[in-house]
Design an enzyme around this catalytic site. Structure first.
Site, PDB file in Angstrom:
ATOM      1  N   GLY A 270       0.779  -1.231   0.000  1.00 22.05           N
ATOM      2  CA  GLY A 270       0.000   0.000   0.000  1.00 22.05           C
ATOM      3  C   GLY A 270       0.811   1.283   0.000  1.00 22.05           C
TER       4      GLY A 270
ATOM      5  N   MET B  12      -4.266  -6.978  -6.998  1.00 19.93           N
ATOM      6  CA  MET B  12      -3.792  -8.076  -7.837  1.00 19.93           C
ATOM      7  C   MET B  12      -4.901  -9.074  -8.181  1.00 19.93           C
ATOM      8  SD  MET B  12      -0.894  -7.125  -8.549  1.00 19.93           S
ATOM      9  CE  MET B  12       0.698  -6.462  -8.115  1.00 19.93           C
TER      10      MET B  12
ATOM     11  N   HIS C 146       0.864   0.589 -13.273  1.00 21.21           N
ATOM     12  CA  HIS C 146       1.601  -0.651 -13.562  1.00 21.21           C
ATOM     13  C   HIS C 146       3.085  -0.310 -13.733  1.00 21.21           C
ATOM     14  CE1 HIS C 146       2.169  -4.758 -14.887  1.00 21.21           C
ATOM     15  NE2 HIS C 146       2.928  -4.287 -15.856  1.00 21.21           N
TER      16      HIS C 146
HETATM   17  C1  GAR Z   1       3.041  -1.049  -7.618  1.00 21.72           C
HETATM   18  O1  GAR Z   1       4.376  -1.018  -8.044  1.00 21.72           O
HETATM   19  C2  GAR Z   1       2.119  -1.171  -8.811  1.00 21.72           C
HETATM   20  O2  GAR Z   1       2.631  -0.556  -9.961  1.00 21.72           O
HETATM   21  C3  GAR Z   1       2.044  -2.672  -8.994  1.00 21.72           C
HETATM   22  O3  GAR Z   1       1.952  -3.153  -7.679  1.00 21.72           O
HETATM   23  C4  GAR Z   1       2.747  -2.328  -6.835  1.00 21.72           C
HETATM   24  C5  GAR Z   1       1.985  -2.072  -5.563  1.00 21.72           C
HETATM   25  O4  GAR Z   1       2.812  -1.441  -4.632  1.00 21.72           O
HETATM   26  N1  GAR Z   1       0.901  -3.049  -9.776  1.00 21.72           N
HETATM   27  C6  GAR Z   1       0.916  -4.031 -10.677  1.00 21.72           C
HETATM   28  O5  GAR Z   1       1.885  -4.748 -10.889  1.00 21.72           O
HETATM   29  C7  GAR Z   1      -0.386  -4.190 -11.470  1.00 21.72           C
HETATM   30  N2  GAR Z   1      -0.256  -5.194 -12.439  1.00 21.72           N
HETATM   31  P1  GAR Z   1       2.197  -0.796  -3.308  1.00 21.72           P
HETATM   32  O6  GAR Z   1       1.286  -1.851  -2.655  1.00 21.72           O
HETATM   33  O7  GAR Z   1       3.389  -0.498  -2.438  1.00 21.72           O
HETATM   34  O8  GAR Z   1       1.426   0.434  -3.698  1.00 21.72           O
END
Ligand code: GAR
Length: 212
Positions: free
Chosen positions: A24, A102, A121
């Protein structure tokens, strides 16, 4: 079905919900930008599919209401999405912000917030969609990767692109070192994009493809 968003920088803060499954840090960046007055929005709801995720604690600390659920408690994806949709509508959420959520969405969510749902992403889409985008980029040997914010169209990390930033790969980079640089950029870019939507500078309806 709600038609594509048209926000015009009115005095009222934009009512947003963030969906997340993990740490998050992007949720936090958005919450902080609101608290610091850089983002004219209200975080009305966190939606999280993992009760143990750190983002749940972050929402509690920030005083943001959370809908936390276990997918296996529902007969199928549509069933929990119907419930999410009800909660979003109760909270009169105008824009849904996916930040490390996800799960593949069904038409219930995609149509319910068509043109009003963003995803971030960690690659320059359409390259490297799906899981482990940074590892995919390193394995491929690209010299430049980056971050994409796009409108969600129901495919895997696909839909009209709203904003992108490039990140150069360096000699000796690892998945951790690149992910750290990408996260720093995400934390600047995502609140800025949402603010540009809130102010009317970015018009999502112009980005939604005609054929959809
Ligand atoms: C982020 O880097 C986002 O770009 C990626 O998940 C991470 C979440 O980080 N999203 C994906 O890969 C979508 N396919 P966070 O929980 O620290 O915000």
């Amino acid at each position: 079905m709600i038609s594509p968003a048209s926000f015009s920088g009115e005095a009222q803060p934009l009512r947003i919900a963030v969906f997340a499954s993990g740490g998050g840090s992007n949720f936090q960046a958005i919450a902080d930008a609101i608290a610091e007055g850089k983002l004219h929005a209200e975080l009305k709801l966190l939606v999280c599919d993992k009760p143990q995720a750190a983002v749940v604690e972050r929402a509690a600390k920030a005083g943001v209401p959370a809908f936390v659920f276990r997918p296996k408690d529902y007969p199928g994806r549509e069933a929990y999405e119907e419930e999410i949709l009800r909660k979003l509508r109760e909270a009169r959420v105008e824009l849904v912000v996916l930040a490390g959520y996800m799960r593949i969405l069904t038409d219930v969510m995609v149509q319910g917030y068509w043109g009003r749902m963003l995803n971030i992403h960690p690659s320059l889409l359409p390259s490297f969609p799906g899981m482990h985008a940074v590892r995919q980029a390193l394995d491929y040997g690209v010299k430049v990767t980056g971050v994409t914010v796009h409108i969600v169209d129901g495919g895997l990390d696909s839909g009209p692109i709203v904003a992108q930033r490039a990140v150069e790969l360096r000699e000796g980079d690892t998945e951790d070192s690149v992910s750290e640089r990408i996260h720093r950029i995400e934390h600047e870019l995502y609140p800025q994009v949402v603010q540009d939507i809130a102010s009317g500078k970015i018009k999502l309806e112009q980005l939604v493809r005609q054929e959809q």
